[in-house]
Design a protein around this motif. Structure first.
Motif, PDB file in Angstrom:
ATOM      1  N   ALA A   1      -6.451   9.691  22.479  1.00  0.00           N
ATOM      2  CA  ALA A   1      -6.015   8.357  22.078  1.00  0.00           C
ATOM      3  C   ALA A   1      -4.901   8.400  21.033  1.00  0.00           C
ATOM      4  O   ALA A   1      -4.386   7.351  20.633  1.00  0.00           O
TER       5      ALA A   1
ATOM      6  N   ARG B   1      -8.662   3.978  23.195  1.00  0.00           N
ATOM      7  CA  ARG B   1      -9.709   4.465  22.308  1.00  0.00           C
ATOM      8  C   ARG B   1     -11.077   4.197  22.919  1.00  0.00           C
ATOM      9  O   ARG B   1     -11.329   3.134  23.477  1.00  0.00           O
ATOM     10  N   LYS B   2     -11.961   5.167  22.810  1.00  0.00           N
ATOM     11  CA  LYS B   2     -13.327   4.966  23.278  1.00  0.00           C
ATOM     12  C   LYS B   2     -14.128   4.270  22.187  1.00  0.00           C
ATOM     13  O   LYS B   2     -14.078   4.666  21.022  1.00  0.00           O
ATOM     14  N   PRO B   3     -14.875   3.219  22.516  1.00  0.00           N
ATOM     15  CA  PRO B   3     -15.653   2.529  21.491  1.00  0.00           C
ATOM     16  C   PRO B   3     -16.776   3.405  20.961  1.00  0.00           C
ATOM     17  O   PRO B   3     -17.197   4.370  21.609  1.00  0.00           O
TER      18      PRO B   3
ATOM     19  N   ASP C   1      -6.449  13.474  19.170  1.00  0.00           N
ATOM     20  CA  ASP C   1      -7.220  13.351  20.413  1.00  0.00           C
ATOM     21  C   ASP C   1      -6.408  12.640  21.484  1.00  0.00           C
ATOM     22  O   ASP C   1      -5.215  12.328  21.283  1.00  0.00           O
TER      23      ASP C   1
ATOM     24  N   HIS D   1     -11.547  17.453  22.411  1.00  0.00           N
ATOM     25  CA  HIS D   1     -10.826  16.375  21.727  1.00  0.00           C
ATOM     26  C   HIS D   1      -9.526  16.859  21.087  1.00  0.00           C
ATOM     27  O   HIS D   1      -8.810  16.059  20.477  1.00  0.00           O
TER      28      HIS D   1
ATOM     29  N   ARG E   1     -14.946  12.685  16.235  1.00  0.00           N
ATOM     30  CA  ARG E   1     -15.422  13.280  17.482  1.00  0.00           C
ATOM     31  C   ARG E   1     -14.917  14.705  17.695  1.00  0.00           C
ATOM     32  O   ARG E   1     -15.545  15.494  18.395  1.00  0.00           O
TER      33      ARG E   1
ATOM     34  N   GLU F   1     -20.421   4.633  20.166  1.00  0.00           N
ATOM     35  CA  GLU F   1     -21.669   4.517  20.910  1.00  0.00           C
ATOM     36  C   GLU F   1     -22.621   3.606  20.149  1.00  0.00           C
ATOM     37  O   GLU F   1     -22.876   3.800  18.962  1.00  0.00           O
TER      38      GLU F   1
END
Length: 359
Positions: A142, A181-183, A140, A117, A262, A185
């Motif tokens: 994003a 951006r990753k949502p 990261d 990251h 992260r 989990e």
């Protein structure tokens, strides 16, 4: 505001570096993160827009960054997520590299780093009325902040130019493309495996076995907490976090306080002393530790008991409405024990949920 500067839903790729700089000049009183939220860009893109104007692009991998940071002496380390900011003064050193996880193991700067990251990095050098403001900031894919290192008056400013030169990529572009951006989990539970979870939990001898256990059972941390039940986990109301901080400040009980994202987890080991509430924020304002916590973001809180060879490891863990972990508090290890009676006493006095609220 000029209509030409109005951000669209795709503003992170639509605003040119010149427009970003113009907007920043108009809104220089805003904190960087607030500015980026308002104009729908990422923090890394804001810095990139100033490349060659006090900003230098750097190699981002911890293996490159961490040995150089040691040369700067005492600095302030900052790691945050959307709900909590953790700032700790100290010296970097004792870097342990690793392909998936790396570490800084110092009494005051204690970090867990996840190199995949660490994608973009910048050195920022601003001249202000009070002297140079210098920092190294890592982001990261994003463009969201992973970790920041801020120099202080006590830092070795004479080493700054050499550190930046050693890390510089030579890239002079002021444009930065970022990924989506990753949502978060979603909580993952497997009720059919609840008894297996309970049996394996009971057999744990180290807290680090927990994530391997949940992964094996196709669950995650929050999903497991929701179903495992007593005596391993108890859900408590959101106000329990502030109550715990108040009790810790009053008693000076030593803890380990984890805040991360992260790419980085930052740990404070020791007591907390001074609390100052401000609006939705609860703030720890100690000489070498500042913590800024959005109490209104806390939606789920658990008291967790993990067995270890050194006694029960008790923690208080807070999550936001999307299932992201905000912070964790453990009793500080002492005399080779995970058990801390004073911390256990604090946990036992926290507010509890009524039965109907736990359903």
């Amino acid at each position: 505001m000029d209509q030409a500067h109005s951000p669209s839903a795709n503003a992170q790729s639509a605003l040119s570096p010149q427009v970003i700089r113009d907007l920043r000049a108009e809104h220089n009183a805003l904190r960087a993160r607030d500015f980026c939220d308002r104009f729908q860009i990422r923090e890394a893109q804001l810095l990139a827009a100033y490349t060659g104007r006090g900003v230098t692009r750097l190699h981002a991998h911890p293996d490159a960054v961490m040995p150089q940071i040691e040369r700067l002496g005492e600095v302030m380390a900052l790691t945050r997520n959307a709900s909590c900011v953790h700032e700790r003064v100290g010296v970097y050193g004792n870097y342990k590299s690793g392909p998936h996880a790396a570490m800084i193991l110092q009494p005051e700067i204690d970090l867990r780093l996840f190199p995949s990251h660490w994608v973009h990095a910048f050195a920022l050098n601003e001249d202000t009325d009070t002297g140079p403001k210098r920092s190294i900031q890592i982001f990261d894919a994003a463009g969201d902040a992973v970790h920041k290192i801020h120099l202080r008056e006590t830092s070795d400013h004479a080493a700054w130019d050499e550190v930046v030169a050693a890390l510089a990529t030579g890239d002079t572009s002021d444009v930065l493309e970022v990924a989506a951006r990753k949502p978060a989990e979603a909580p993952k539970s497997n009720p059919a495996k609840c008894e297996v979870l309970r049996d394996e939990w009971r057999k744990m001898t180290d807290t680090h076995q927990f994530l391997r256990l949940t992964s094996k059972l196709k669950m995650n941390r929050l999903g497991a907490y929701r179903i495992v039940g007593a005596p391993f986990v108890e859900r408590v109301p959101p106000e329990a976090v502030d109550a715990a901080l108040q009790a810790l400040a009053k008693s000076k009980t030593e803890i380990m306080l984890f805040v991360g994202n992260r790419g980085c987890i930052q740990i404070h080991s020791g007591s907390i002393e001074t609390l100052r509430a401000m609006g939705p924020w609860q703030n720890v304002m100690d000489p070498r530790l500042n913590l800024h916590l959005r109490l209104d973001h806390i939606k789920e809180v658990y008291v967790v008991n993990k067995p270890t060879q050194r006694g029960p490891a008790l923690s208080l863990e807070a999550f936001d409405g999307e299932g992201n972990i905000i912070l964790q508090i453990f009793g500080r290890n002492a005399e080779a024990r995970d058990s801390r009676p004073a911390w256990a006493d604090i946990l036992s006095t926290l507010p509890r949920l009524h039965t109907e609220e736990t359903v």
